[in-house]
Write a protein that holds these residues in place. Structure first.
Motif, short mmCIF file in Angstrom:
data_model
loop_
_atom_site.label_atom_id
_atom_site.label_comp_id
_atom_site.label_asym_id
_atom_site.label_seq_id
_atom_site.Cartn_x
_atom_site.Cartn_y
_atom_site.Cartn_z
N GLU A 124 0.86 -1.18 0.00
CA GLU A 124 0.00 0.00 0.00
C GLU A 124 0.90 1.24 0.00
O GLU A 124 2.10 1.16 0.30
N ASN A 125 0.30 2.39 -0.31
CA ASN A 125 1.00 3.67 -0.26
C ASN A 125 0.15 4.61 0.57
O ASN A 125 -0.86 5.14 0.09
N VAL A 126 0.54 4.79 1.84
CA VAL A 126 -0.31 5.48 2.81
C VAL A 126 0.41 6.68 3.41
O VAL A 126 1.59 6.59 3.78
N TRP A 127 -0.30 7.81 3.49
CA TRP A 127 0.17 8.91 4.33
C TRP A 127 -0.61 8.80 5.64
O TRP A 127 -1.84 8.78 5.65
N LEU A 128 0.12 8.74 6.76
CA LEU A 128 -0.50 8.41 8.04
C LEU A 128 -0.45 9.60 9.01
O LEU A 128 0.60 10.22 9.19
N PHE A 129 -1.57 9.90 9.64
CA PHE A 129 -1.66 10.89 10.71
C PHE A 129 -1.86 10.16 12.04
O PHE A 129 -2.70 9.27 12.14
N PHE A 130 -1.11 10.53 13.08
CA PHE A 130 -1.35 9.97 14.40
C PHE A 130 -0.84 10.90 15.49
O PHE A 130 0.04 11.74 15.25
N PRO A 131 -1.36 10.77 16.72
CA PRO A 131 -0.91 11.58 17.85
C PRO A 131 0.10 10.82 18.70
O PRO A 131 0.10 9.58 18.74
#
Length: 535
Positions: A124-131
């Motif tokens: 997969e090709n994912v841009w990930l947001f997380f805290p």
């Protein structure tokens, strides 16, 4: 005619009912006649001889329990007449002796993946947001709403308008532009969690390792990270965890600290602008051919039934062996569900050191569970028991079949990242989502997930292929099942034939040509393990 019962291993003294058995009927089995003494539902176990109280019960060729009262030949095994019992293990007493399957037909096969600078290849090709801390969960949710509604061609808010103007390259946009495709080669995903502060410092350190593993996972193109500023999981702690996993990591990592920036509005505006520019660049990464040796597959089960250990799990084991023979990687997790098969796994470790580490992790895990007032024997869920898995050792013996027969190349503690191809063992709880979350954090780029009862688990960055143990489950829950192995139960296909079919399906998913049901359902589960709390 379909067989009515099946003995998994010649050493077994119980068999699996493949169909519903009726009290009073007589079954011809391996040269003898067995009178069924009570109604036995399919997937449950029938006694092949008379058991006295205390007698050992064998299945899959290993000890899975003991009789608590007399069980007559032809009667059903239940939680009322059987209790959990497994062999004690003190160390390695044999060496790996594995004959790899023939993989000539697969050697030239490739999948289309996303090649990263460190040599890993993503499915997969994912841009990930997380805290880094739960205090930022709300801001992650706001960003999720902003980006998803814009990228999924929906309408919203002032920040939505900001992103829309950035997408269009215009300060003002017309209504016609609201429903045009923006990106076709990247997914944008969001993670929230309840950790990062409070609890004990070890919880935050463990979370840092897990999140660092997600950043380093080959399915991730880059990340946007939110920090409050005062939490236990400091930015430096997170960066140090990243450095340990990959000191030369070159992916774009955007980190924003709210207490340094000021207002939420100011912070979100900066995040939207900078993240969008990076997402645009990541969208330019294209799929290219990669050998199957670049596949790193997690092996998971959830909602298991009495057929899981004879159809779906052994099929995963055969797939695991094929991948290992191709120099790929398979990872077997869920340590509570390896209780009773420790000796086999220790003997399969290529180094004494790895076997010792496995036993040490198993014993520490079990002790923590006992100290909390529970035990591995309490692992089978009500659903497991209802469908024939009445002891933890019985459940474990079937679950371990997912790991095939290849040598164990490495043993990983929770949060450790894969460094060696071949079969790896990863210390996780048996909880479906916690274990799947950990597998992806250790670097797998795809998860094979068997189920006998039906489990809708997915993951934000890795495809989760749901494998049903029966055709009936696939027919009942087609919206969550990707592939089913009922033909093995009916005797229509061998495990090897089913494994070939499954490996072909894996290549299609890894290449992006087939979307998993979990992805179609937007099932993005993420639960970190708070050690010692979960079984």
């Amino acid at each position: 005619m379909q067989k009515k019962i099946m003995k998994v291993n010649e050493a077994d003294n119980v068999a699996v009912a493949l169909v519903n058995l009726v009290e009073g009927e007589t079954i011809s089995f391996q040269g003898q006649y067995i009178k069924v003494l009570s109604d036995i539902k399919s997937k449950h176990k029938i006694a092949l001889n008379r058991f006295e109280s205390g007698d050992r019960i064998l299945m899959y060729g290993v000890l899975v329990g003991s009789a608590t009262k007399i069980i007559e030949k032809g009667d059903v095994l239940t939680t009322e007449n059987v209790k959990h019992l497994s062999e004690k293990v003190y160390g390695r007493n044999d060496s790996p002796n594995w004959i790899a399957p023939n993989v000539d037909k697969w050697k030239g096969k490739k999948f289309l993946g996303y090649h990263r600078e460190d040599g890993q290849v993503g499915t997969e090709n994912v841009w990930l947001f997380f805290p880094l801390v739960f205090c930022e969960n709300r801001n992650i949710e706001i960003l999720k709403e902003i980006f998803e509604k814009e990228l999924l061609k929906q309408r919203i808010s002032s920040h939505q308008l900001l992103l829309r103007s950035l997408v269009s390259g215009k300060e003002e946009i017309d209504e016609a532009s609201l429903f045009t495709d923006v990106f076709d080669n990247i997914d944008v995903k969001f993670i929230t969690h309840p950790g990062g502060c409070g609890g004990i410092r070890q919880d935050s350190e463990s979370l840092a390792k897990l999140l660092a593993g997600y950043v380093n996972n080959p399915n991730v193109a880059g990340v946007t990270v939110l920090s409050l500023g005062c939490q236990n999981l400091q930015i430096d702690v997170f960066k140090e965890a990243l450095k340990i996993i990959n000191p030369n990591l070159k992916k774009p990592i955007l980190i924003f600290e709210q207490q340094q920036i000021g207002t939420v509005d100011e912070m979100l505006s900066v995040i939207v602008k900078e993240s969008f520019e990076c997402i645009k660049k990541a969208n330019n990464i294209k799929r290219e051919p990669a050998p199957l040796s670049k596949l790193k597959v997690g092996l998971e089960c959830g909602g298991s039934d009495g057929f899981s250990g004879i159809s779906a799990n052994p099929t995963l084991g055969a797939v695991s062996d094929l991948l290992v023979a191709l120099n790929g990687t398979a990872v077997l997790a869920e340590f509570p569900e390896l209780c009773g098969v420790e000796q086999e796994l220790v003997n399969r470790c290529v180094e004494d050191e790895k076997g010792d580490k496995f036993l040490k992790l198993m014993k520490a895990f079990e002790k923590s569970v006992v100290d909390a007032g529970s035990g591995f024997d309490m692992n089978p869920s009500p659903g497991n028991i209802k469908d024939g898995l009445i002891t933890d050792a019985m459940k474990s013996a079937g679950a371990a079949k997912k790991g095939g027969a290849s040598p164990v190349q490495d043993v990983l503690d929770y949060g450790e990242y894969i460094t060696k191809p071949g079969l790896n063992l990863l210390c996780t709880p048996g909880n479906d989502v916690e274990s799947t979350t950990a597998l992806v954090g250790s670097g797998v780029n795809l998860v094979l997930f068997t189920t006998g009862l039906g489990t809708p688990t997915g993951n934000p960055i890795a495809p989760v292929i749901k494998v049903a143990s029966s055709t009936e489950l696939q027919a009942r829950m087609p919206d969550i099942i990707d592939i089913e192995t009922g033909a093995v139960v009916r005797g229509e296909k061998t495990i090897e034939e089913m494994a070939d079919e499954m490996l072909g399906f894996i290549i299609e998913v890894a290449s992006g040509r087939v979307k998993t049901k979990a992805k179609l359902l937007n099932q993005n589960d993420f639960i970190p393990w708070r050690r010692g709390v979960s079984l």
